[in-house]
Scaffold this active site. Structure first.
Site, PDB file in Angstrom:
ATOM      1  N   LYS A  13       0.897  -1.210   0.000  1.00  0.00           N
ATOM      2  CA  LYS A  13       0.102  -0.025  -0.110  1.00  0.00           C
ATOM      3  C   LYS A  13       0.932   1.143  -0.008  1.00  0.00           C
ATOM      4  O   LYS A  13       0.677   2.197  -0.793  1.00  0.00           O
ATOM      5  CB  LYS A  13      -0.802   0.009   1.331  1.00  0.00           C
ATOM      6  CG  LYS A  13      -1.956  -1.165   1.307  1.00  0.00           C
ATOM      7  CD  LYS A  13      -2.774  -0.860   2.741  1.00  0.00           C
ATOM      8  CE  LYS A  13      -2.137  -0.957   3.950  1.00  0.00           C
ATOM      9  NZ  LYS A  13      -1.528  -2.254   4.480  1.00  0.00           N
ATOM     10  N   ARG A  88      -9.181   1.074   9.417  1.00  0.00           N
ATOM     11  CA  ARG A  88      -8.968  -0.394   9.842  1.00  0.00           C
ATOM     12  C   ARG A  88      -9.910  -1.086  10.319  1.00  0.00           C
ATOM     13  O   ARG A  88      -9.831  -2.239  10.801  1.00  0.00           O
ATOM     14  CB  ARG A  88      -7.535  -0.109  10.205  1.00  0.00           C
ATOM     15  CG  ARG A  88      -6.476  -0.902   9.731  1.00  0.00           C
ATOM     16  CD  ARG A  88      -5.194  -0.449  10.529  1.00  0.00           C
ATOM     17  NE  ARG A  88      -3.738  -1.217  10.171  1.00  0.00           N
ATOM     18  CZ  ARG A  88      -2.937  -0.540   9.596  1.00  0.00           C
ATOM     19  NH1 ARG A  88      -3.064   0.343   9.278  1.00  0.00           N
ATOM     20  NH2 ARG A  88      -1.808  -1.314   9.795  1.00  0.00           N
ATOM     21  N   ARG A 127      11.747  -6.090   4.990  1.00  0.00           N
ATOM     22  CA  ARG A 127      11.357  -4.714   4.884  1.00  0.00           C
ATOM     23  C   ARG A 127      12.541  -3.606   5.284  1.00  0.00           C
ATOM     24  O   ARG A 127      12.579  -3.507   6.557  1.00  0.00           O
ATOM     25  CB  ARG A 127      10.069  -4.248   4.752  1.00  0.00           C
ATOM     26  CG  ARG A 127       9.367  -2.921   4.760  1.00  0.00           C
ATOM     27  CD  ARG A 127       7.943  -2.732   4.412  1.00  0.00           C
ATOM     28  NE  ARG A 127       7.312  -3.102   5.690  1.00  0.00           N
ATOM     29  CZ  ARG A 127       5.910  -2.571   5.949  1.00  0.00           C
ATOM     30  NH1 ARG A 127       5.175  -2.818   4.901  1.00  0.00           N
ATOM     31  NH2 ARG A 127       5.584  -2.823   7.078  1.00  0.00           N
ATOM     32  N   ARG A 155      11.369  -1.637  10.947  1.00  0.00           N
ATOM     33  CA  ARG A 155      10.522  -1.424  11.846  1.00  0.00           C
ATOM     34  C   ARG A 155      10.388  -2.218  13.044  1.00  0.00           C
ATOM     35  O   ARG A 155      10.504  -3.574  12.730  1.00  0.00           O
ATOM     36  CB  ARG A 155       9.015  -1.165  11.252  1.00  0.00           C
ATOM     37  CG  ARG A 155       8.828   0.302  10.476  1.00  0.00           C
ATOM     38  CD  ARG A 155       7.760   0.053   9.757  1.00  0.00           C
ATOM     39  NE  ARG A 155       6.662  -0.481  10.367  1.00  0.00           N
ATOM     40  CZ  ARG A 155       5.343  -0.508   9.750  1.00  0.00           C
ATOM     41  NH1 ARG A 155       5.148   0.126   8.504  1.00  0.00           N
ATOM     42  NH2 ARG A 155       4.222  -0.896  10.364  1.00  0.00           N
ATOM     43  N   ARG A 166      -0.323  -8.750  13.508  1.00  0.00           N
ATOM     44  CA  ARG A 166      -0.893  -8.041  12.679  1.00  0.00           C
ATOM     45  C   ARG A 166      -2.039  -8.547  11.778  1.00  0.00           C
ATOM     46  O   ARG A 166      -2.836  -8.088  11.279  1.00  0.00           O
ATOM     47  CB  ARG A 166       0.324  -7.060  11.782  1.00  0.00           C
ATOM     48  CG  ARG A 166       0.850  -6.238  13.010  1.00  0.00           C
ATOM     49  CD  ARG A 166       2.124  -5.740  12.568  1.00  0.00           C
ATOM     50  NE  ARG A 166       2.121  -5.004  11.474  1.00  0.00           N
ATOM     51  CZ  ARG A 166       3.151  -4.607  10.587  1.00  0.00           C
ATOM     52  NH1 ARG A 166       4.503  -5.108  10.884  1.00  0.00           N
ATOM     53  NH2 ARG A 166       3.157  -3.892   9.488  1.00  0.00           N
TER      54      ARG A 166
HETATM   55  P1  AMP Z   1       1.161   0.411   9.341  1.00  0.00           P
HETATM   56  O1  AMP Z   1       2.364   1.464   9.280  1.00  0.00           O
HETATM   57  O2  AMP Z   1       0.045   0.890   8.665  1.00  0.00           O
HETATM   58  O3  AMP Z   1       1.595  -1.037   9.215  1.00  0.00           O
HETATM   59  O4  AMP Z   1       0.725   0.677  11.102  1.00  0.00           O
HETATM   60  C1  AMP Z   1       1.681   0.139  11.950  1.00  0.00           C
HETATM   61  C2  AMP Z   1       0.762   0.056  13.334  1.00  0.00           C
HETATM   62  O5  AMP Z   1       0.316   1.423  13.743  1.00  0.00           O
HETATM   63  C3  AMP Z   1      -0.398  -0.882  13.238  1.00  0.00           C
HETATM   64  O6  AMP Z   1      -0.054  -2.176  13.349  1.00  0.00           O
HETATM   65  C4  AMP Z   1      -1.181  -0.412  14.432  1.00  0.00           C
HETATM   66  O7  AMP Z   1      -0.846  -0.729  15.433  1.00  0.00           O
HETATM   67  C5  AMP Z   1      -1.022   1.019  14.264  1.00  0.00           C
HETATM   68  N1  AMP Z   1      -2.154   1.685  13.158  1.00  0.00           N
HETATM   69  C6  AMP Z   1      -1.913   2.169  12.039  1.00  0.00           C
HETATM   70  N2  AMP Z   1      -3.236   2.747  11.519  1.00  0.00           N
HETATM   71  C7  AMP Z   1      -4.085   2.314  12.241  1.00  0.00           C
HETATM   72  C8  AMP Z   1      -5.430   2.247  12.305  1.00  0.00           C
HETATM   73  N3  AMP Z   1      -6.175   2.731  11.368  1.00  0.00           N
HETATM   74  N4  AMP Z   1      -6.115   1.731  13.319  1.00  0.00           N
HETATM   75  C9  AMP Z   1      -5.546   1.160  14.472  1.00  0.00           C
HETATM   76  N5  AMP Z   1      -4.123   1.195  14.662  1.00  0.00           N
HETATM   77  C10 AMP Z   1      -3.385   1.624  13.458  1.00  0.00           C
END
Ligand code: AMP
Length: 209
Positions: A13, A88, A127, A155, A166
């Site tokens: 994404k 989400r 990654r 990360r 996740r």
């Molecule tokens: P991402 O960078 O999108 O993979 O997000 C990393 C982490 O941030 C996720 O595993 C969640 O812990 C938190 N996170 C990001 N976006 C959301 C969301 N819309 N709702 C809840 N947690 C989020």
């Protein structure tokens, strides 16, 4: 145009949205990036989110919805945006609809990147991100230039253990969001496996179709 990039963690994404941003001039709004910036800055929100993020759990809806209500009011969002990693949960999608309704606006297209679970762990564990440019690399699929390796970031939640959680969160709480938008006929499914350029071409075709 208001777009959502949707799919499991590691589906591509962020990589694909960044490219569309360069070509279309719309802002990419990644809730994960905003949360990581809060953590880095040590804000109360960042501190509250940290434990959830490191374990691979979703941050509570109330925190995310408040954060996004603020972000979407910024002037750069007036002509539209690409949402990456939000909504989400169905509760977040409902809250987003309420925010959009205030401006008589709506989500135009939800692009769903399909990638089988078996591929996700391998994609995520390899990654690496360049904190200076935001470019996302993969040690095998998109190797970073040697001179950058020192500054690249792995990360904290890109480990095999956190990815399992996740993915479970994705299937339990996030996948139903696609169903929510399907009822409106705005969902376009895109095969997320293959070369980055090929997938980008599929996304453009899906947006226009
Ligand atoms: P991402 O960078 O999108 O993979 O997000 C990393 C982490 O941030 C996720 O595993 C969640 O812990 C938190 N996170 C990001 N976006 C959301 C969301 N819309 N709702 C809840 N947690 C989020």
């Amino acid at each position: 145009m208001n777009l959502i990039f949707f799919g499991p963690p590691g589906a591509g994404k962020g990589t694909q949205a960044r490219r569309l941003v360069q070509e279309r001039g719309l802002p990419q709004i990644s809730t994960g990036d905003i949360l990581r910036a809060h953590r880095k800055a040590g804000t109360p929100l960042g501190k509250e989110a940290q434990g959830y993020m490191d374990q691979g759990l979703l941050v509570p809806d109330s925190l995310i919805i408040g954060m996004m209500a603020e972000r979407l009011r910024e002037p750069d969002c007036r002509e539209g945006y690409i949402l990456d990693g939000f909504p989400r949960t169905v509760a977040q999608a409902v809250a987003l609809d309420e925010l959009l309704a205030q401006d008589e606006s709506r989500i135009d297209c939800v692009l769903v990147l399909r990638v089988p679970d078996e591929q996700i762990v391998h994609r995520i564990v390899g990654r690496r991100t360049d904190p200076e440019t935001g470019t996302i690399y993969h040690l095998e699929f998109k190797p970073p230039p040697a001179e950058l390796t020192e500054r690249l970031v792995h990360r904290a939640d890109d480990t095999e253990e956190a990815v399992t959680t996740r993915l479970a969160e994705y299937h339990r709480s996030t996948a139903p969001v696609a169903k929510y938008y399907e009822q409106r006929g705005v969902v376009r499914e895109v095969e997320g496996v293959g070369e980055i350029d090929t997938i980008y071409g599929r996304l453009l075709a899906a947006m226009e179709g």
